[in-house]
Design a protein around this motif. Structure first.
Motif, PDB file in Angstrom:
ATOM      1  N   ARG A  54      50.941  52.785  72.306  1.00  0.00           N
ATOM      2  CA  ARG A  54      52.330  52.628  72.719  1.00  0.00           C
ATOM      3  C   ARG A  54      53.314  52.963  71.588  1.00  0.00           C
ATOM      4  NH1 ARG A  54      52.627  50.707  77.719  1.00  0.00           N
ATOM      5  NH2 ARG A  54      54.760  49.997  77.580  1.00  0.00           N
ATOM      6  N   ARG A  55      52.801  53.482  70.483  1.00  0.00           N
ATOM      7  CA  ARG A  55      53.681  53.914  69.399  1.00  0.00           C
ATOM      8  C   ARG A  55      54.282  55.260  69.760  1.00  0.00           C
ATOM      9  NH1 ARG A  55      51.585  52.990  63.482  1.00  0.00           N
ATOM     10  NH2 ARG A  55      53.810  53.260  63.162  1.00  0.00           N
ATOM     11  N   LEU A  56      55.510  55.479  69.321  1.00  0.00           N
ATOM     12  CA  LEU A  56      56.250  56.695  69.634  1.00  0.00           C
ATOM     13  C   LEU A  56      56.270  57.604  68.408  1.00  0.00           C
ATOM     14  CD1 LEU A  56      59.183  54.913  71.467  1.00  0.00           C
ATOM     15  CD2 LEU A  56      57.285  56.157  72.529  1.00  0.00           C
ATOM     16  N   TYR A  57      55.908  58.879  68.610  1.00  0.00           N
ATOM     17  CA  TYR A  57      55.731  59.824  67.522  1.00  0.00           C
ATOM     18  C   TYR A  57      56.715  60.983  67.661  1.00  0.00           C
ATOM     19  CZ  TYR A  57      53.185  62.948  64.346  1.00  0.00           C
ATOM     20  OH  TYR A  57      52.813  63.774  63.318  1.00  0.00           O
ATOM     21  N   ASN A  58      57.540  61.186  66.630  1.00  0.00           N
ATOM     22  CA  ASN A  58      58.507  62.276  66.588  1.00  0.00           C
ATOM     23  C   ASN A  58      57.766  63.537  66.153  1.00  0.00           C
ATOM     24  OD1 ASN A  58      60.477  64.155  65.868  1.00  0.00           O
ATOM     25  ND2 ASN A  58      61.846  62.619  64.995  1.00  0.00           N
ATOM     26  N   THR A  59      57.675  64.514  67.039  1.00  0.00           N
ATOM     27  CA  THR A  59      56.909  65.726  66.737  1.00  0.00           C
ATOM     28  C   THR A  59      57.621  66.648  65.752  1.00  0.00           C
ATOM     29  OG1 THR A  59      57.828  66.865  68.663  1.00  0.00           O
ATOM     30  CG2 THR A  59      55.734  65.695  68.965  1.00  0.00           C
ATOM     31  N   GLU A  60      58.928  66.496  65.561  1.00  0.00           N
ATOM     32  CA  GLU A  60      59.648  67.346  64.596  1.00  0.00           C
ATOM     33  C   GLU A  60      59.446  66.873  63.168  1.00  0.00           C
ATOM     34  OE1 GLU A  60      63.803  67.811  65.419  1.00  0.00           O
ATOM     35  OE2 GLU A  60      63.433  68.989  67.227  1.00  0.00           O
ATOM     36  N   THR A  61      59.494  65.559  62.975  1.00  0.00           N
ATOM     37  CA  THR A  61      59.408  65.024  61.614  1.00  0.00           C
ATOM     38  C   THR A  61      58.032  64.457  61.296  1.00  0.00           C
ATOM     39  OG1 THR A  61      60.243  62.870  62.342  1.00  0.00           O
ATOM     40  CG2 THR A  61      61.864  64.486  61.539  1.00  0.00           C
ATOM     41  N   SER A  62      57.146  64.458  62.278  1.00  0.00           N
ATOM     42  CA  SER A  62      55.774  63.949  62.109  1.00  0.00           C
ATOM     43  C   SER A  62      55.753  62.512  61.596  1.00  0.00           C
ATOM     44  CB  SER A  62      54.973  64.855  61.166  1.00  0.00           C
ATOM     45  OG  SER A  62      54.918  66.165  61.671  1.00  0.00           O
ATOM     46  N   ASP A  63      56.558  61.667  62.222  1.00  0.00           N
ATOM     47  CA  ASP A  63      56.518  60.243  61.880  1.00  0.00           C
ATOM     48  C   ASP A  63      56.771  59.413  63.135  1.00  0.00           C
ATOM     49  OD1 ASP A  63      59.217  60.809  62.198  1.00  0.00           O
ATOM     50  OD2 ASP A  63      59.871  59.755  60.419  1.00  0.00           O
ATOM     51  N   TYR A  64      56.484  58.126  63.010  1.00  0.00           N
ATOM     52  CA  TYR A  64      56.668  57.226  64.129  1.00  0.00           C
ATOM     53  C   TYR A  64      58.123  56.775  64.187  1.00  0.00           C
ATOM     54  CZ  TYR A  64      51.629  57.123  64.584  1.00  0.00           C
ATOM     55  OH  TYR A  64      50.329  57.487  64.780  1.00  0.00           O
ATOM     56  N   VAL A  65      58.622  56.554  65.408  1.00  0.00           N
ATOM     57  CA  VAL A  65      60.007  56.151  65.606  1.00  0.00           C
ATOM     58  C   VAL A  65      60.065  54.923  66.512  1.00  0.00           C
ATOM     59  CG1 VAL A  65      60.989  58.452  65.244  1.00  0.00           C
ATOM     60  CG2 VAL A  65      60.271  57.774  67.537  1.00  0.00           C
ATOM     61  N   THR A  66      61.213  54.271  66.479  1.00  0.00           N
ATOM     62  CA  THR A  66      61.457  53.101  67.320  1.00  0.00           C
ATOM     63  C   THR A  66      62.447  53.466  68.416  1.00  0.00           C
ATOM     64  OG1 THR A  66      63.337  52.354  66.003  1.00  0.00           O
ATOM     65  CG2 THR A  66      61.142  51.576  65.306  1.00  0.00           C
ATOM     66  N   LEU A  67      62.668  52.538  69.327  1.00  0.00           N
ATOM     67  CA  LEU A  67      63.681  52.759  70.359  1.00  0.00           C
ATOM     68  C   LEU A  67      65.066  52.919  69.743  1.00  0.00           C
ATOM     69  CD1 LEU A  67      62.648  50.351  73.262  1.00  0.00           C
ATOM     70  CD2 LEU A  67      62.419  52.829  73.157  1.00  0.00           C
ATOM     71  N   ASP A  68      65.338  52.167  68.676  1.00  0.00           N
ATOM     72  CA  ASP A  68      66.634  52.309  68.005  1.00  0.00           C
ATOM     73  C   ASP A  68      66.790  53.706  67.407  1.00  0.00           C
ATOM     74  OD1 ASP A  68      67.621  49.792  68.609  1.00  0.00           O
ATOM     75  OD2 ASP A  68      66.852  48.881  66.768  1.00  0.00           O
ATOM     76  N   ASP A  69      65.706  54.256  66.862  1.00  0.00           N
ATOM     77  CA  ASP A  69      65.757  55.625  66.335  1.00  0.00           C
ATOM     78  C   ASP A  69      66.077  56.608  67.455  1.00  0.00           C
ATOM     79  OD1 ASP A  69      65.020  54.774  63.736  1.00  0.00           O
ATOM     80  OD2 ASP A  69      62.879  54.977  64.211  1.00  0.00           O
ATOM     81  N   LEU A 119      64.277  67.019  71.727  1.00  0.00           N
ATOM     82  CA  LEU A 119      63.374  66.447  70.736  1.00  0.00           C
ATOM     83  C   LEU A 119      62.190  65.854  71.484  1.00  0.00           C
ATOM     84  CD1 LEU A 119      62.628  65.388  67.916  1.00  0.00           C
ATOM     85  CD2 LEU A 119      64.147  63.458  68.332  1.00  0.00           C
ATOM     86  N   LEU A 120      60.982  66.289  71.159  1.00  0.00           N
ATOM     87  CA  LEU A 120      59.787  65.822  71.850  1.00  0.00           C
ATOM     88  C   LEU A 120      59.223  64.597  71.132  1.00  0.00           C
ATOM     89  CD1 LEU A 120      57.676  66.185  74.068  1.00  0.00           C
ATOM     90  CD2 LEU A 120      56.446  67.724  72.517  1.00  0.00           C
ATOM     91  N   ILE A 121      59.140  63.503  71.872  1.00  0.00           N
ATOM     92  CA  ILE A 121      58.548  62.257  71.379  1.00  0.00           C
ATOM     93  C   ILE A 121      57.285  62.027  72.196  1.00  0.00           C
ATOM     94  CG2 ILE A 121      58.858  59.770  71.068  1.00  0.00           C
ATOM     95  CD1 ILE A 121      60.865  61.331  69.399  1.00  0.00           C
ATOM     96  N   LYS A 122      56.177  61.792  71.503  1.00  0.00           N
ATOM     97  CA  LYS A 122      54.916  61.536  72.203  1.00  0.00           C
ATOM     98  C   LYS A 122      54.574  60.055  72.087  1.00  0.00           C
ATOM     99  CE  LYS A 122      53.005  66.133  71.458  1.00  0.00           C
ATOM    100  NZ  LYS A 122      51.896  66.909  70.872  1.00  0.00           N
ATOM    101  N   ARG A 123      54.155  59.482  73.220  1.00  0.00           N
ATOM    102  CA  ARG A 123      53.715  58.088  73.199  1.00  0.00           C
ATOM    103  C   ARG A 123      52.194  58.073  73.172  1.00  0.00           C
ATOM    104  NH1 ARG A 123      53.935  53.733  77.936  1.00  0.00           N
ATOM    105  NH2 ARG A 123      52.148  54.955  78.539  1.00  0.00           N
ATOM    106  N   TYR A 124      51.676  57.431  72.133  1.00  0.00           N
ATOM    107  CA  TYR A 124      50.228  57.306  71.988  1.00  0.00           C
ATOM    108  C   TYR A 124      49.726  56.131  72.809  1.00  0.00           C
ATOM    109  CZ  TYR A 124      50.140  60.822  68.350  1.00  0.00           C
ATOM    110  OH  TYR A 124      50.226  62.009  67.662  1.00  0.00           O
TER     111      TYR A 124
END
Length: 185
Positions: free
Chosen positions: A16-31, A8-13
């Motif tokens: 410093r927000r983390l973006y899930n490229t599969e679901t096109s939404d922001y995620v947290t460390l808990d996610d 799963l590719l997560i991009k950090r903007y």
């Protein structure tokens, strides 16, 4: 290769927000920790530089769990890890840890398989099948932190049949006996 086989590719903007490229939404460390517990491989990259930040974020997840009291790593293990960075042993530590966790996962899988093979002295007990389903769901939930384990959905949890206090006491006693036998294995 299916979508869940690929990391799963997560991009950090830059924010410093983390973006899930599969679901096109922001995620947290808990996610992210949840994805990993569910068995997904995760890769975290910096959008601007392209640097792989996966290791840093995994260490941050571990540090947050440890600071919340979810201690998994004993102090002596942490101390040995710190020491390994200042010695020539450093090159052996990653291989050793990787092999150790692989053996642990294999042992857990064999244990789960073995539970179905052992002769069952309680086979004639009323309500045993429902109890076994609950125990299996409990074990899967407890082992959900490992790549081979997955937590069941609440809808998959069977309801226990109503039992008298005597039956419940007998079940508890037999369960304790089985647990003692399992711990000897």
């Amino acid at each position: 290769m299916s979508a869940t086989d690929k990391p799963l590719l997560i991009k950090r903007y830059a924010s410093r927000r983390l973006y899930n490229t599969e679901t096109s939404d922001y995620v947290t460390l808990d996610d992210i920790a949840g994805f990993i517990r569910a068995g997904r491989e995760v890769t975290i990259i910096d959008l601007k530089s392209g640097d792989d930040l996966t290791r840093q974020y995994l260490l941050q997840i571990i540090a947050e769990h440890e600071s919340r009291g979810d201690s998994v790593l004993p102090v002596n293990v942490l101390t040995d890890l710190v020491r390994s960075y200042s010695t020539g042993v450093q090159s052996m530590v990653p291989q050793f840890l990787s092999s150790s966790f692989e053996m642990l996962r294999d042992s857990q899988a064999r244990m789960m398989e073995g539970l179905g093979v052992l002769p069952n002295p309680m086979a004639s007990m009323p309500g045993l099948e429902a109890f076994q389903r609950q125990q299996e769901a409990f074990l899967k939930t407890m082992m959900g932190g490992w790549p081979s384990g997955k937590a069941p959905a609440a809808a998959d949890m069977p309801e226990a049949p109503a039992a008298s206090k005597d039956e419940l006491g007998d079940i508890k006693k037999q369960l304790a006996e089985l647990q003692a036998k399992l711990s000897k294995l």
